[in-house]
Design a protein around this motif. Structure first.
Motif, PDB file in Angstrom:
ATOM      1  N   SER A  85       0.825  -1.203   0.000  1.00  0.00           N
ATOM      2  CA  SER A  85       0.000   0.000   0.000  1.00  0.00           C
ATOM      3  C   SER A  85       0.865   1.261   0.000  1.00  0.00           C
ATOM      4  O   SER A  85       0.595   2.215  -0.731  1.00  0.00           O
ATOM      5  CB  SER A  85      -0.903  -0.033   1.224  1.00  0.00           C
ATOM      6  N   GLY A  86       1.933   1.237   0.804  1.00  0.00           N
ATOM      7  CA  GLY A  86       2.818   2.395   0.861  1.00  0.00           C
ATOM      8  C   GLY A  86       3.484   2.671  -0.471  1.00  0.00           C
ATOM      9  O   GLY A  86       3.652   3.823  -0.871  1.00  0.00           O
ATOM     10  N   THR A  87       3.849   1.588  -1.173  1.00  0.00           N
ATOM     11  CA  THR A  87       4.470   1.774  -2.483  1.00  0.00           C
ATOM     12  C   THR A  87       3.491   2.418  -3.462  1.00  0.00           C
ATOM     13  O   THR A  87       3.858   3.321  -4.225  1.00  0.00           O
ATOM     14  CB  THR A  87       4.955   0.417  -3.020  1.00  0.00           C
ATOM     15  N   ILE A  88       2.237   1.969  -3.409  1.00  0.00           N
ATOM     16  CA  ILE A  88       1.223   2.578  -4.289  1.00  0.00           C
ATOM     17  C   ILE A  88       1.053   4.055  -3.944  1.00  0.00           C
ATOM     18  O   ILE A  88       1.023   4.929  -4.820  1.00  0.00           O
ATOM     19  CB  ILE A  88      -0.121   1.844  -4.133  1.00  0.00           C
ATOM     20  N   GLY A  89       0.976   4.343  -2.631  1.00  0.00           N
ATOM     21  CA  GLY A  89       0.804   5.728  -2.207  1.00  0.00           C
ATOM     22  C   GLY A  89       1.955   6.605  -2.653  1.00  0.00           C
ATOM     23  O   GLY A  89       1.749   7.727  -3.116  1.00  0.00           O
ATOM     24  N   GLU A 144      -3.232   2.546   8.125  1.00  0.00           N
ATOM     25  CA  GLU A 144      -2.399   1.396   7.769  1.00  0.00           C
ATOM     26  C   GLU A 144      -2.237   1.232   6.272  1.00  0.00           C
ATOM     27  O   GLU A 144      -1.273   0.643   5.808  1.00  0.00           O
ATOM     28  CB  GLU A 144      -2.999   0.118   8.357  1.00  0.00           C
ATOM     29  N   GLY A 145      -3.208   1.682   5.520  1.00  0.00           N
ATOM     30  CA  GLY A 145      -3.148   1.490   4.070  1.00  0.00           C
ATOM     31  C   GLY A 145      -4.542   1.278   3.529  1.00  0.00           C
ATOM     32  O   GLY A 145      -5.522   1.618   4.190  1.00  0.00           O
ATOM     33  N   PHE A 146      -4.632   0.695   2.336  1.00  0.00           N
ATOM     34  CA  PHE A 146      -5.957   0.615   1.708  1.00  0.00           C
ATOM     35  C   PHE A 146      -6.897  -0.383   2.387  1.00  0.00           C
ATOM     36  O   PHE A 146      -8.087  -0.399   2.119  1.00  0.00           O
ATOM     37  CB  PHE A 146      -5.840   0.310   0.210  1.00  0.00           C
TER      38      PHE A 146
END
Lengths: 231, 275
Positions: free
Chosen positions: A141-145, A194-196
């Motif tokens: 998720s962090g990479t996508i963000g 936390e993410g998506f």
């Protein structure tokens, strides 16, 4: 101050960039101070710092690509990759510290099963905490963000350089727009996410609306700036 | 904010409306005073007055931060300071550029201020209406903050460039990258005071004195930048003024910190029977 079809395109580019930043912040696993003490999932710092870090790296790499080409696609791609590398490096080194120095197992408290690895989470969540470390789903998720933030930063920077032809000023201006959108988005998630897969992620339309209004006001101003006296 | 412990003796908190007027009017007058002094004498030796004008903005900003953040915004105090400076950068560039385009060069400060306070108010409205913050003073808090951020950036930019002309400020402050120093040091002056003093016995005078103290350090930093852009005399003068401001307010802050500190009473070791 010439107003033509290009101005509208620049305007749209800046607005879309601001929106990407605003939504991208929701993907980044931000833990704040609790995560720094391994009592919450995510990276142990604030949203603004992370967004600024990934955005600035994206800006730098986009600026580097812009010195060789004027084509928008490689510039956007470089911005995204730069931001992703920054965010992944942060998460990776953070994970080493969580794993080898703090000695905490990576576990998310928001889901029972990691949506990507399907590993069970609750047995590993230490009592009294809301998860520790950066589990796989948060990492993805962090990479996508970061990619969204990097593309957003590059998408704000690119039209600004076209308008005023001054990379230094455009970068500062882009940072200004970036800060406003990142802070609005981080207010929306109330500091940690936390993410998506986090239930808080469903709040993103609010940040979308807020960033839309804010970025329109900023973009209208940004396209009015024209070079004066050679700078 | 007189909850909790702490010694008595703190003066009544100043009214935010009064601070707003002093902050905005003081910084605008200060920047114009610096500009007039510089252009009348034909030197750039009075650029340090711009840095002093920024301190008025800092006091306004620090007061707005302590009012808004006392409600708790969930993301830490630094975020709101960065927001203020982010809005300030956009507003000051726009104001200076538009004024030059319209041929009213020196009015850039006013245009920047008007744009920034309107934008800040809109962000406050968004925060309350769309995101549901429900902080009653959010609108006026961000009104103050974005105005303060703009005046801080303009004041310290003047302290580095010695001129209000758009071309000079872009050449000396933006292209050299010194804006990053203003961004962080100015941001610290606005966000740090409440971050450092927050707690149940946070007192307005102590927080604001801390703000001016950090502002003095930011003035030293811009003075070092000014050594390169304005020359030795103006830069050194700015460093000395910044140091004087820092020292005076540091001593004052130390006094206030001692005033508000709780007394620690030594009770001796535990009696042997308790061991």
């Amino acid at each position: 101050m010439s107003f033509d079809i290009n101005t509208i395109i620049y305007l749209l580019e800046i607005i879309v960039g601001g929106l990407l930043v605003g939504v991208g912040v929701h993907f980044v696993p931000v833990g704040g101070a609790p995560a720094a003490m391994a009592q919450a999932t995510g990276i142990g710092t604030g949203t603004v710092q992370l967004a600024a870090g990934s955005g600035l790296t994206g800006l730098l790499s986009a600026g580097l690509m812009m010195s060789v080409t004027d084509n928008i696609w490689p510039i956007l791609a470089t911005g995204a990759v730069g931001a992703m590398i920054m965010m992944d490096a942060t998460m990776l080194t953070g994970s080493w510290i969580y794993a080898y120095a703090v000695g905490a197992p990576f576990a998310s408290a928001k889901v029972n099963y990691d949506p990507i690895t399907k590993f069970s989470q609750p047995p590993y969540v230490a009592p009294g905490t809301v998860g520790q470390g950066i589990p796989t789903v948060c990492y993805v998720s962090g990479t996508i963000g970061a990619a969204m933030g990097g593309i957003g930063g590059a998408l704000i920077y690119y039209p600004l350089v076209q308008i005023n032809g001054n990379p230094a000023m455009s970068a500062v201006f882009a940072v200004g727009i970036f800060m406003v959108d990142a802070v609005l988005a981080s207010w929306n998630i109330q500091g940690t996410i936390e993410g998506f897969h986090d239930p808080k992620f469903k709040k993103w339309p609010k940040a979308f609306k807020s960033c839309l209004v804010a970025t329109i006001i900023l973009a209208v101003v940004a396209v009015l700036i024209t070079p004066i006296g050679g700078v | 904010m007189t909850v909790g412990g702490g010694a008595a003796g703190a003066p009544q908190a100043l009214d935010p409306k009064k601070i707003r007027i002093y902050g905005l009017v003081g910084s605008v007058i200060g920047i114009y005073l610096a500009w007039i002094l510089n252009s009348v004498t034909g030197t750039n030796i009075f650029s340090f007055v711009g840095a002093l004008a920024a301190l008025f903005g800092v006091v306004l900003g620090a007061n707005a931060v302590r009012r808004v953040c006392a409600y708790g915004i969930g993301t830490g105090v630094p975020s709101i300071g960065m927001l203020a400076l982010g809005m300030g950068v956009v507003a000051s560039l726009f104001g200076l550029n538009l004024a030059e385009q319209l041929g009213v060069g020196v009015l850039g400060v006013i245009i920047a201020l008007v744009y920034s306070v309107v934008f800040g108010y809109v962000i406050g409205l968004i925060a309350n209406r769309v995101m549901g913050f429900n902080i009653p003073i959010m609108e006026e808090g961000l009104f103050d903050l974005s105005g303060a951020g703009t005046m801080a950036i303009l004041g310290w930019s003047f302290a580095i460039s010695g001129s209000l002309a758009y071309a000079d400020i872009v050449k000396d402050v933006f292209n050299t990258g010194f804006l990053a120093i203003i961004f962080i040091c100015g941001g610290l002056a606005i966000l740090h005071p409440f971050n450092a003093n927050l707690g149940p016995d946070e007192k307005q005078d102590r927080t604001l004195v801390n703000g001016v103290m950090v502002g003095g350090m930011a003035t030293i930093a811009t003075g070092i930048c000014a050594l390169m852009t304005l020359g030795f005399a103006a830069g050194m003068l700015e460093i000395v003024v910044g140091f004087a401001v820092w020292y005076y307010f540091y001593v004052w802050y130390f006094r206030l910190a001692k005033r508000d500190a709780s007394a620690v009473v030594g009770t001796g070791l535990l009696p042997p029977s308790a061991l």
